[in-house]
Write an enzyme that holds these catalytic residues in place. Structure first.
Site, short mmCIF file in Angstrom:
data_model
loop_
_atom_site.label_atom_id
_atom_site.label_comp_id
_atom_site.label_asym_id
_atom_site.label_seq_id
_atom_site.Cartn_x
_atom_site.Cartn_y
_atom_site.Cartn_z
N ARG A 36 0.63 -1.64 -0.27
CA ARG A 36 0.05 -0.01 0.17
C ARG A 36 0.86 1.45 -0.47
NH1 ARG A 36 -3.53 -1.64 5.25
NH2 ARG A 36 -1.24 -2.76 5.50
N LYS A 84 -4.20 -16.92 4.75
CA LYS A 84 -4.31 -17.92 5.73
C LYS A 84 -5.91 -17.26 6.71
CE LYS A 84 -0.80 -21.28 5.50
NZ LYS A 84 0.41 -22.04 6.24
N GLY A 112 0.47 -24.78 3.06
CA GLY A 112 1.61 -25.59 3.82
C GLY A 112 2.17 -25.12 5.05
N SER A 116 7.58 -18.58 7.64
CA SER A 116 8.46 -17.36 7.03
C SER A 116 9.90 -17.33 7.44
CB SER A 116 7.68 -16.28 6.58
OG SER A 116 7.53 -15.24 8.10
N LYS A 167 -5.97 -24.64 10.92
CA LYS A 167 -5.13 -24.70 11.96
C LYS A 167 -4.49 -23.62 12.79
CE LYS A 167 -1.40 -22.67 9.50
NZ LYS A 167 -0.31 -21.57 10.61
N ASP A 220 0.73 -28.56 7.90
CA ASP A 220 0.75 -26.92 8.37
C ASP A 220 0.26 -27.26 9.70
OD1 ASP A 220 1.38 -24.47 8.73
OD2 ASP A 220 -0.54 -24.02 7.03
N SER A 230 4.93 -19.40 15.29
CA SER A 230 4.24 -19.09 15.23
C SER A 230 3.22 -17.96 15.23
CB SER A 230 3.14 -20.32 14.39
OG SER A 230 1.64 -20.29 15.35
N ARG A 231 3.02 -17.57 14.96
CA ARG A 231 2.15 -16.18 15.42
C ARG A 231 1.26 -16.64 16.45
NH1 ARG A 231 2.90 -13.03 11.28
NH2 ARG A 231 2.09 -14.66 9.99
N1 LIG Z 1 3.99 -15.32 7.87
C1 LIG Z 1 4.61 -16.45 7.95
O1 LIG Z 1 4.56 -17.62 7.93
C2 LIG Z 1 2.57 -17.07 6.64
C3 LIG Z 1 3.01 -18.40 6.05
C4 LIG Z 1 2.03 -18.44 5.45
C5 LIG Z 1 1.12 -18.15 4.82
N2 LIG Z 1 1.07 -16.42 6.29
C6 LIG Z 1 -0.36 -15.53 5.48
O2 LIG Z 1 -0.58 -14.46 4.84
C7 LIG Z 1 -1.29 -13.76 4.76
C8 LIG Z 1 0.09 -12.73 5.91
O3 LIG Z 1 1.07 -13.02 6.32
P1 LIG Z 1 1.74 -12.10 7.15
O4 LIG Z 1 2.46 -13.15 8.37
O5 LIG Z 1 2.72 -11.46 6.01
O6 LIG Z 1 1.38 -10.78 7.82
P2 LIG Z 1 2.20 -9.81 8.32
O7 LIG Z 1 3.71 -9.57 8.64
O8 LIG Z 1 2.03 -9.11 9.50
O9 LIG Z 1 1.94 -8.61 6.61
C9 LIG Z 1 0.38 -8.30 6.53
C10 LIG Z 1 0.15 -8.25 5.21
O10 LIG Z 1 -1.08 -7.94 5.09
C11 LIG Z 1 -1.39 -6.85 4.27
N3 LIG Z 1 -2.83 -5.89 5.18
C12 LIG Z 1 -3.04 -5.68 5.52
N4 LIG Z 1 -4.34 -5.15 6.10
C13 LIG Z 1 -4.54 -4.50 5.17
C14 LIG Z 1 -5.50 -4.10 4.17
N5 LIG Z 1 -6.78 -3.68 5.32
N6 LIG Z 1 -5.97 -3.92 2.83
C15 LIG Z 1 -4.54 -4.58 2.54
N7 LIG Z 1 -3.34 -4.90 3.15
C16 LIG Z 1 -3.79 -5.64 3.93
C17 LIG Z 1 -0.27 -5.95 4.10
O11 LIG Z 1 0.10 -4.49 3.83
P3 LIG Z 1 0.94 -4.15 2.93
O12 LIG Z 1 3.00 -4.94 2.35
O13 LIG Z 1 0.67 -3.21 2.10
O14 LIG Z 1 1.32 -3.14 4.73
C18 LIG Z 1 0.94 -6.74 4.81
O15 LIG Z 1 1.40 -6.98 3.15
C19 LIG Z 1 -1.96 -14.19 6.23
O16 LIG Z 1 -3.58 -14.90 6.62
C20 LIG Z 1 -0.89 -15.63 6.78
O17 LIG Z 1 -1.38 -16.75 7.48
C21 LIG Z 1 1.35 -16.16 6.95
O1 LIG Z 2 2.84 -17.83 11.98
P1 LIG Z 2 1.36 -18.54 12.25
O2 LIG Z 2 0.37 -18.79 13.34
O3 LIG Z 2 0.55 -17.03 11.27
O4 LIG Z 2 2.12 -19.26 10.61
C1 LIG Z 2 2.94 -19.12 9.12
C2 LIG Z 2 2.53 -20.35 8.87
O5 LIG Z 2 1.36 -20.02 8.50
C3 LIG Z 2 2.63 -22.11 8.99
O6 LIG Z 2 2.94 -22.66 8.06
#
Ligand SMILES: NC(=O)c1ccc[n+]([C@@H]2O[C@H](COP(=O)([O-])OP(=O)(O)OC[C@H]3O[C@@H](n4cnc5c(N)ncnc54)[C@H](OP(=O)(O)O)[C@@H]3O)[C@@H](O)[C@H]2O)c1
Ligand SMILES: O=P(O)(O)OC[C@H](O)CO
Length: 308
Positions: A36, A84, A112, A116, A167, A220, A230-231
């Protein structure tokens, strides 16, 4: 530039978007991240993209999909959903939102056991790319697969997506279980019984039960319930240490989707009469309706019944 180099746009510069971008870069594809804060509009950035990967949290999915609806995409551009979560109000999964708003492009779900931070450190991992369009899934498989990242295709996108989404609620329960030092037997029982309820919800959504035995389901669940990276696990653990939900969320770096997912899941299970005892106790705990001790007692004291 080599002819097999693909143009990939990652939407979302959070932890997951950044890790996915690193994986694409490893394979020498051309990758750009849109957030954004970007100077370029999303429409400008995706105009030449072969693959568009959404890695935003659930609260951003609809806004992003609506922006892309009006953008001019390459005719064969493949959309990838890596979120997710479940949308409040509509109770839709991310792929259902994408499908309803942009029906004319192939859609792939990527999910999966993918913490990250481990991926950013180059540790080996595996994931699943799922689509009803097999060639789109293979296209995305080739973009992401590398020496340290093994990518499997799958034809059950909703099942793959729900394994990753549901999960997160269970990881809160298991984090709390570990935070209370309830032991390995308790943790094992919690994870195993939770998988059964995840499958019940999955079947309601039209997923294939066997999908949940794979990487995106059991895989997962194990990763998230066994790692303090994991958060969602961290939220449960912090609550067990006596923190309020607000404190727990504030102390977590990034998004813990399980808190919102628990709310939406309980609305669905109430309406559809799906038995999800572990998720329901997580929901009641997060709502402040019960203490953690009451949740443990409640789960243990339910009516006795056969395992299956
Ligand atoms: N972190 C992991 O290990 C992991 C692994 C697999 C799946 N996931 C999934 O991936 C998703 C993102 O997780 P994350 O770890 O990257 O979270 P994060 O570090 O908290 O980042 C949040 C992301 O969501 C975007 N976002 C939040 N509110 C928004 C809104 N109102 N409009 C548009 N974009 C918005 C942010 O966009 P900006 O970049 O524009 O700020 C940022 O890219 C989640 O669903 C999570 O469950 C995470
Ligand atoms: O940090 P969490 O709990 O959002 O988990 C991250 C991924 O979903 C694990 O696969």
């Amino acid at each position: 530039m080599k002819s097999d180099v693909k143009n990939v746009t990652i939407i979302g510069s959070g932890a997951w978007g950044s890790a996915l971008a690193t994986l694409v870069q490893t394979n020498q594809h051309h990758v750009q991240i849109w957030s954004r804060q970007s100077q370029l509009s999303l429409a400008e950035m995706v105009s030449n993209s072969d693959a568009i990967v959404s890695a935003v949290s659930i609260k951003g999915v609809r806004t992003i999909a609506e922006k892309l609806q009006t953008a001019k995409l390459q005719p064969n551009a493949v959309l990838v959903s890596a979120t997710k979560g479940l949308e409040p109000v509509t109770r839709q999964t991310p792929s259902q939102i994408w499908r309803s708003l942009i029906p004319d492009h192939p859609l792939v779900v990527l999910s999966g056991p993918n913490l990250s931070k481990e991926i950013m450190m180059g540790q080996p991992a595996a994931t699943v790319v799922a689509s009803t369009d097999a060639s789109a899934a293979q296209f995305i498989q080739n973009i992401f697969a590398s020496r340290n990242f093994r990518v499997y295709t799958n034809s059950d996108p909703i099942g793959v997506e729900l394994g990753g989404t549901l999960k997160n609620v269970i990881a809160i329960a298991v984090g709390a279980c570990d935070g209370l030092n309830l032991g390995t037997n308790a943790k094992s029982a919690l994870i195993t019984r939770s998988l059964i309820e995840i499958i019940r919800v999955g079947v309601y959504f039209g997923a294939q039960p066997e999908t949940f035995w794979g990487l995106s389901g059991l895989g997962d669940l194990l990763a998230t319930c066994n790692s303090n990276l994991s958060r969602n696990y961290q939220v449960g653990y912090a609550i067990a240490q006596g923190k309020s939900l607000e404190e727990a969320i504030t102390n977590v770096q990034g998004t813990a989707e399980g808190v919102n997912t628990a709310n939406v899941l309980i609305e669905i299970s109430d309406r559809e009469k799906i038995n999800v005892p572990v998720s329901r106790y997580v929901y009641r705990l997060l709502q402040g309706e019960i203490t953690l001790q009451q949740a443990v007692e409640g789960l243990m004291e339910r009516d006795l019944k056969p395992e299956n």
